[in-house]
Design a protein around this motif. Sequence first.
Motif, PDB file in Angstrom:
ATOM      1  N   THR A 186       0.886  -1.267  -0.110  1.00  0.00           N
ATOM      2  CA  THR A 186       0.018  -0.041   0.027  1.00  0.00           C
ATOM      3  C   THR A 186       1.142   1.161   0.061  1.00  0.00           C
ATOM      4  N   PHE A 187       0.127   2.098  -0.450  1.00  0.00           N
ATOM      5  CA  PHE A 187       1.209   3.527  -0.625  1.00  0.00           C
ATOM      6  C   PHE A 187       0.486   4.666   0.006  1.00  0.00           C
ATOM      7  N   TYR A 246       0.292   2.593  11.378  1.00  0.00           N
ATOM      8  CA  TYR A 246      -1.019   2.763  11.123  1.00  0.00           C
ATOM      9  C   TYR A 246      -0.985   2.812   9.421  1.00  0.00           C
ATOM     10  N   LEU A 247      -1.877   1.764   8.897  1.00  0.00           N
ATOM     11  CA  LEU A 247      -2.012   1.776   7.633  1.00  0.00           C
ATOM     12  C   LEU A 247      -3.385   2.089   7.084  1.00  0.00           C
ATOM     13  N   LYS A 252      10.635  10.105   4.955  1.00  0.00           N
ATOM     14  CA  LYS A 252       9.101  10.332   4.645  1.00  0.00           C
ATOM     15  C   LYS A 252       8.768   8.972   4.047  1.00  0.00           C
ATOM     16  N   ILE A 253       7.748   8.177   4.610  1.00  0.00           N
ATOM     17  CA  ILE A 253       7.223   6.803   3.989  1.00  0.00           C
ATOM     18  C   ILE A 253       6.531   7.007   2.366  1.00  0.00           C
ATOM     19  N   LYS A 254       7.065   6.127   1.801  1.00  0.00           N
ATOM     20  CA  LYS A 254       6.595   6.099   0.360  1.00  0.00           C
ATOM     21  C   LYS A 254       5.527   5.160   0.194  1.00  0.00           C
ATOM     22  N   ASN A 255       5.802   3.880   0.640  1.00  0.00           N
ATOM     23  CA  ASN A 255       5.022   2.575   0.714  1.00  0.00           C
ATOM     24  C   ASN A 255       5.478   1.758   1.641  1.00  0.00           C
ATOM     25  N   VAL A 256       4.346   0.820   1.834  1.00  0.00           N
ATOM     26  CA  VAL A 256       4.676  -0.425   2.702  1.00  0.00           C
ATOM     27  C   VAL A 256       4.378  -1.658   2.336  1.00  0.00           C
TER      28      VAL A 256
END
Length: 429
Positions: A153-154, A168-169, A195-199
């Motif tokens: 997920t992005f 948290y998603l 910075k979070i881009k995707n998980v």
Amino acid sequence: MLELVNRGYVYRAIPISDEVETYLRQCFGADRKMYNLHVAYLYDYLEKKPYQIGDKLPSLKQMGMPTVSAFKKQSVSDDHIAYLYLVDAFASNEAKQHFNKAMTAFNKIASKKQYKKAALKRQKTLGIEPTFRDLKGMPKFHSRKGSKASYTTFNQNGNIYIEDDILYLPSAQKSSVKVVGLKLYTHRPLPQGSKIKNVTVTMNTKGQFDVSICVAFPKQITSIGIPNRILGLDYSQSHFFVDSEGKKANYPHYYRKMKARLVKEQRILSRRVKGSNRWEKQRLIVSRLQNKVANQRKDWRLHKKAYALSNRYDMIVVENINLRAIGQNKHYAKNQQDNGFGNFRLYIKYKLEHQGKYYVKVPKNFASTQLCSTCSHKNTALKGNVAVREWDCPSCGAHLDRDINAAFNLKQYGEHYTKDEILPQIVVA
């Protein structure tokens, strides 16, 4: 120079509730379902339009492949619920991208017209002719039991964040689970300013969850200029690699050490009734042993060894060896798959580049094994003859060790690369 660096961090995680775990499993299922819908449509298309072995697969547009939204509407349960709308939309969207990549990979080797070994054996023993489904690389259905359970997920508008070691998603609007949280075992923090881009959330065969967080962060990378310490690494089946200083990695073959225990536990598993409680308990024992081998291998080669080499040397030169071809050879496949030299090269590459150092992969036509490191004479008699481990140069008479000589040739290639490619850039700058 300040550069934006992308890097992935993997953490063990635990869902904060049973509802969250159920939701994640539904996301895994949606990803698998969407991929299988694309594969089913592809097979149906190839059967209706007689497919000629060796031809490339048509594009999604040429096949008239339905959109992800159309597939979602078609997937309805017995209760008339469109269940693919109850999970993260990216779980379905990414499945389409993975399918497209699988088609692209197959088209690169389609002209080889190679069938799987199992299909050829079935043809020989049972007389069943192989079809396009038996071609190597052809996209295939993902099994609920055998495939990797994961989804990606992005981050959009900050809907993915970490607070008090809980990741948290995003959730689906129609889902009853509004808060999707996973407790992280943060053995190391994310870089400052990242910075979070995707998980990507993954579940292994033991039911444990791992999350791979891809982040982007600024990092000061300063080129070291002219490399002084250059190392050549030659791939070795028995020692993992031999370097240009004559040192051998002496990789501890974790799989072979564990093989006796694995054989014993897998034999017990084969005698259990599949699906029974005792079978499930034994399956977890086998899975635990296999995971231990994988973790030992990763810890030794991908982190500690790569980290030590990248800190010590300014340039590392490796050969562009076809590891996939080696993995298909019955004499070398087990060793090659046990040591994982391909991933080792990737780890060295990014560890060097993040320090402003150099990673060089020589061209495939560079015959590092056949060249004499003393006089550069090419001994073509060595081509394809791996049994010769030591040889005398017909030109200068030097006695050479096959692996050490190849590693030294790689180092010399790095020296020429420095003179021809790096020095001119430094002079111009």
